[in-house]
Write an enzyme that holds these catalytic residues in place. Structure first.
Site, PDB file in Angstrom:
ATOM      1  CB  THR A 152       8.721  -9.078  -3.444  1.00  0.00           C
ATOM      2  OG1 THR A 152       8.919 -10.450  -3.119  1.00  0.00           O
ATOM      3  CG2 THR A 152       8.631  -8.928  -4.953  1.00  0.00           C
ATOM      4  CG  ASP A 188      -2.779  12.755   7.259  1.00  0.00           C
ATOM      5  OD1 ASP A 188      -2.997  11.550   7.534  1.00  0.00           O
ATOM      6  OD2 ASP A 188      -3.044  13.255   6.146  1.00  0.00           O
ATOM      7  CD  GLU A 195       0.564 -11.203   3.449  1.00  0.00           C
ATOM      8  OE1 GLU A 195       0.251 -12.373   3.728  1.00  0.00           O
ATOM      9  OE2 GLU A 195       1.560 -10.904   2.758  1.00  0.00           O
TER      10      GLU A 195
END
Length: 298
Positions: free
Chosen positions: A93, A215, A273
């Site tokens: 999506t 980084d 999630e």
């Protein structure tokens, strides 16, 4: 040339979607791969299990799916001693992690650019023995993901995330929390705490500059009610505007090790999630997984 590769396909995708995209990409991929195994996930967590058990057997893992499938795969790969290279063909999506890697959203173009691209070693976050690639957040970010209407998501795609965000950001409820950032403790309240590795959420680029996924640092943002209003305005603007929040609206920190606690347990959103809760101990694993990226954005 890769000797052996595994393509993992989100099993929730329809048969026509799967067939179409295999046909579009197979010729491109196999010109760079001697042997390619194709597997469709059968249930939630299947991709993670496959990669934990078999990931070391492949030189390349190809993910055909969205952020949920990427999240599963990262949890299967991050614990391996030497994770193989990963190629994301965006089929979800929002495809936020693929966007952060500058992967074209057209799957055929993605395959072409990645097979002729380079390798970038990306940081991965740990959270209570689980892993995330893009972000960990509580408050508005978790509420937005939880409130997405399933019908909207199927019909409107990434627009469904925007609609949910606009609804959720209307009357945010502040909460208290304690953050420990590389040993320094911050006690505060806000409507969202966001710990990011990537710079896209809900298919929108975050307005915070300086977010780099290789980084070794997390960027941590504490958003107040005033900051939520500004974010809502930013999301709905027809044209981008200069992002200049007050220091009291959005507070920014950088850290490698983060501890987060709240008076009551709160649901957390990890890469879109919702299954984790506070408290959380979050650490940065620098340069943990090699991802294929285009030589130049297409």
């Amino acid at each position: 040339m890769y000797e052996k590769a595994l393509m993992l396909i989100n099993g929730n995708a329809g048969p026509s979607f799967i067939q179409k995209n295999i046909e579009l990409t197979a010729g491109i991929l196999t010109s760079h791969i001697e042997e390619m195994v194709i597997r469709k996930t059968l249930y939630k967590g299947h991709a993670e299990e496959v990669l934990q058990e078999e990931g070391h057997e492949y030189q390349l893992i190809i993910i055909l799916g969205g952020d949920g499938t990427v999240h599963e795969c990262v949890n299967g790969l991050a614990a391996l001693e030497h994770p193989p290279k990963v190629c994301i063909l965006p089929g979800g999506t929002c495809n936020d992690f693929a966007r952060m890697l500058a992967v074209p959203q057209n799957i055929k173009r993605a395959a072409e650019s990645l097979m002729n691209g380079t390798t970038r070693y990306i940081d991965i976050g740990t959270m209570n023995e689980r892993f995330f690639a893009n972000f960990y957040g509580i408050g508005l970010i978790a509420q937005t993901s939880e409130n997405i209407n399933g019908d909207w998501k199927n019909k409107l795609g990434k627009v469904s995330y925007l609609l949910s965000a606009l609804q959720t950001f209307t009357n945010p409820e502040p909460f208290g929390f304690e953050l420990t950032l590389d040993g320094e403790t911050v006690e505060d309240e806000g409507v969202m705490v966001l710990i990011v590795n990537g710079n896209f959420i809900g298919a929108s680029q975050l307005p915070f500059p300086g977010i780099v996924a290789d980084d070794g640092w997390f960027n941590v943002f504490i958003v107040s009610q005033g900051g939520a209003s500004l974010l809502r305005e930013y999301l709905t603007a027809k044209n981008p505007f200069a992002w200049d929040p007050k220091p009291t609206d959005v507070k920014h920190y950088q850290a490698r090790h983060v501890k987060l606690d709240t008076p009551q347990q709160m649901k957390a959103d990890t890469d879109g999630e919702i299954y984790m809760k506070t408290p959380a101990a979050i650490d940065n694993l620098p340069s943990r997984i090699p991802f294929l990226v285009p030589d130049a954005p297409m």
